[in-house]
Motif scaffolding. Structure first.
Motif, short mmCIF file in Angstrom:
data_model
loop_
_atom_site.label_atom_id
_atom_site.label_comp_id
_atom_site.label_asym_id
_atom_site.label_seq_id
_atom_site.Cartn_x
_atom_site.Cartn_y
_atom_site.Cartn_z
N GLY A 131 -0.18 -0.48 0.46
CA GLY A 131 0.09 -1.42 1.54
C GLY A 131 -1.13 -1.74 2.38
O GLY A 131 -1.14 -2.73 3.11
N THR A 132 -2.17 -0.94 2.28
CA THR A 132 -3.39 -1.19 3.06
C THR A 132 -4.31 -2.18 2.36
O THR A 132 -5.32 -2.60 2.94
CB THR A 132 -4.17 0.12 3.30
OG1 THR A 132 -4.64 0.63 2.05
CG2 THR A 132 -3.30 1.15 4.01
N LEU A 133 -3.98 -2.58 1.12
CA LEU A 133 -4.86 -3.44 0.33
C LEU A 133 -4.45 -4.90 0.41
O LEU A 133 -3.27 -5.21 0.58
CB LEU A 133 -4.81 -2.99 -1.14
CG LEU A 133 -5.26 -1.57 -1.46
CD1 LEU A 133 -5.03 -1.27 -2.94
CD2 LEU A 133 -6.71 -1.35 -1.08
N PRO A 134 -5.41 -5.80 0.21
CA PRO A 134 -5.06 -7.22 0.06
C PRO A 134 -4.18 -7.39 -1.20
O PRO A 134 -4.24 -6.57 -2.13
CB PRO A 134 -6.42 -7.91 -0.13
CG PRO A 134 -7.44 -6.95 0.38
CD PRO A 134 -6.85 -5.58 0.21
N ALA A 135 -3.42 -8.45 -1.25
CA ALA A 135 -2.43 -8.65 -2.31
C ALA A 135 -3.01 -8.56 -3.72
O ALA A 135 -2.43 -7.89 -4.58
CB ALA A 135 -1.74 -10.00 -2.13
N GLY A 136 -4.13 -9.19 -4.01
CA GLY A 136 -4.70 -9.16 -5.35
C GLY A 136 -5.10 -7.77 -5.78
O GLY A 136 -4.84 -7.34 -6.91
N GLN A 137 -5.74 -7.04 -4.88
CA GLN A 137 -6.14 -5.67 -5.20
C GLN A 137 -4.91 -4.78 -5.35
O GLN A 137 -4.82 -3.96 -6.26
CB GLN A 137 -7.05 -5.11 -4.10
CG GLN A 137 -8.40 -5.77 -4.03
CD GLN A 137 -9.24 -5.28 -2.87
OE1 GLN A 137 -8.87 -4.32 -2.19
NE2 GLN A 137 -10.36 -5.96 -2.63
N ARG A 138 -3.94 -4.95 -4.45
CA ARG A 138 -2.71 -4.16 -4.49
C ARG A 138 -1.99 -4.37 -5.82
O ARG A 138 -1.57 -3.41 -6.47
CB ARG A 138 -1.79 -4.54 -3.33
CG ARG A 138 -0.48 -3.77 -3.33
CD ARG A 138 0.42 -4.11 -2.16
NE ARG A 138 0.65 -5.54 -2.04
CZ ARG A 138 0.28 -6.29 -0.99
NH1 ARG A 138 -0.34 -5.77 0.04
NH2 ARG A 138 0.54 -7.59 -0.97
N ASP A 139 -1.87 -5.61 -6.27
CA ASP A 139 -1.18 -5.89 -7.51
C ASP A 139 -1.92 -5.30 -8.72
O ASP A 139 -1.29 -4.76 -9.63
CB ASP A 139 -1.01 -7.40 -7.70
CG ASP A 139 -0.08 -8.01 -6.64
OD1 ASP A 139 0.69 -7.24 -6.01
OD2 ASP A 139 -0.13 -9.24 -6.46
N ALA A 140 -3.25 -5.38 -8.72
CA ALA A 140 -4.04 -4.83 -9.83
C ALA A 140 -3.92 -3.31 -9.87
O ALA A 140 -3.72 -2.71 -10.93
CB ALA A 140 -5.51 -5.26 -9.71
N VAL A 141 -4.06 -2.66 -8.72
CA VAL A 141 -3.96 -1.20 -8.67
C VAL A 141 -2.56 -0.75 -9.07
O VAL A 141 -2.40 0.19 -9.85
CB VAL A 141 -4.34 -0.66 -7.27
CG1 VAL A 141 -4.03 0.83 -7.15
CG2 VAL A 141 -5.82 -0.91 -6.98
N VAL A 167 -12.40 -6.14 -11.44
CA VAL A 167 -13.03 -6.18 -10.11
C VAL A 167 -11.98 -5.85 -9.05
O VAL A 167 -12.24 -5.05 -8.14
CB VAL A 167 -13.69 -7.55 -9.86
CG1 VAL A 167 -14.09 -7.70 -8.40
CG2 VAL A 167 -14.90 -7.73 -10.76
N ALA A 168 -10.80 -6.44 -9.14
CA ALA A 168 -9.74 -6.18 -8.15
C ALA A 168 -9.33 -4.70 -8.19
O ALA A 168 -9.15 -4.07 -7.14
CB ALA A 168 -8.53 -7.08 -8.42
N LYS A 174 -11.63 1.67 -4.63
CA LYS A 174 -12.72 2.03 -3.73
C LYS A 174 -12.25 1.99 -2.28
O LYS A 174 -12.57 2.88 -1.48
CB LYS A 174 -13.89 1.07 -3.94
CG LYS A 174 -15.12 1.43 -3.17
CD LYS A 174 -16.27 0.49 -3.51
CE LYS A 174 -17.50 0.80 -2.68
NZ LYS A 174 -18.58 -0.14 -2.96
N ALA A 175 -11.45 1.00 -1.93
CA ALA A 175 -10.94 0.88 -0.56
C ALA A 175 -9.99 2.04 -0.23
O ALA A 175 -10.06 2.61 0.86
CB ALA A 175 -10.21 -0.46 -0.38
N ILE A 176 -9.14 2.41 -1.18
CA ILE A 176 -8.23 3.54 -0.96
C ILE A 176 -9.02 4.83 -0.80
O ILE A 176 -8.77 5.63 0.10
CB ILE A 176 -7.20 3.66 -2.12
CG1 ILE A 176 -6.21 2.51 -2.06
CG2 ILE A 176 -6.46 5.00 -2.04
CD1 ILE A 176 -5.28 2.43 -3.27
N ALA A 177 -10.01 5.03 -1.66
CA ALA A 177 -10.84 6.24 -1.57
C ALA A 177 -11.57 6.31 -0.25
O ALA A 177 -11.65 7.37 0.39
CB ALA A 177 -11.83 6.28 -2.73
#
Length: 182
Positions: A131-141, A167-168, A174-177
């Motif tokens: 939930g802390t990620l932007p939508a594109g990154q959240r969906d990829a992760v 990349v996403a 990386k953002a979660i870490a």
């Protein structure tokens, strides 16, 4: 560990063994083994540990005796040298073992909780992290790291190129870490 007569006999056998007499060395090992086994058992019993481990400790002692036999001074009795090796190997075994107690799991099967698919709160923690990620990154992760999709599958599902999906994913992880210190 042994009486004075046994210690003298062991000393003579070890002197002969150090002089190259292989039979004397074999007799020496056969003669000292019961005493070393007793020392291992007594040490384990004093520590409150299972006597079943005594044979392992005995083997370590005998190996050390064999490897260090050149360090024994033939002018001295062999008993104190043997006791020192036995003591050190027993201490090593106790340190390795620590203060744990072995109990068969079968004794507790009735009171152990049933296994669940995942640790408590894991799904909630994953969702909170995503939930802390932007939508594109959240969906990829979510697609790759959580659901186990391949890069190609996730790219098709998200309508992105494989490179953009990688990349996403990378940026999301990386953002979660960074956020959670890992």
């Amino acid at each position: 560990m042994a009486n004075e007569a046994a210690n003298e006999a062991w000393t003579e056998l070890m002197r002969a063994a150090r002089g190259g007499d292989a039979r004397a060395y074999e007799r020496f090992l056969r003669a000292v083994t019961p005493a070393l086994r007793g020392a291992a058992r007594a040490g384990l019993a004093r520590a409150g540990l299972p006597l079943a481990d005594a044979e392992d400790v005995l083997q370590e002692i005998l190996l050390a005796v064999h490897l260090k036999r050149g360090s024994w001074d033939p002018a001295l009795p062999v008993g104190p040298w043997l006791r020192a090796i036995a003591r050190h190997k027993l201490i090593d075994a106790l340190r390795r073992r620590g203060r744990r107690t072995d109990l068969p799991i079968e004794d507790f099967i009735e009171i152990l909780p049933a296994e669940t698919g995942e640790p408590p709160g894991l799904a909630r923690d994953v969702e909170r992290s995503l939930g802390t990620l932007p939508a594109g990154q959240r969906d990829a992760v979510r697609a790759i790291a959580v659901e186990g999709a391949s890069i190609g599958e996730a790219a098709r599902r998200l309508g992105l190129s494989e490179g953009a999906t990688r990349v996403a994913l990378h940026r999301g992880l990386k953002a979660i870490a960074a956020r959670f210190g890992g």
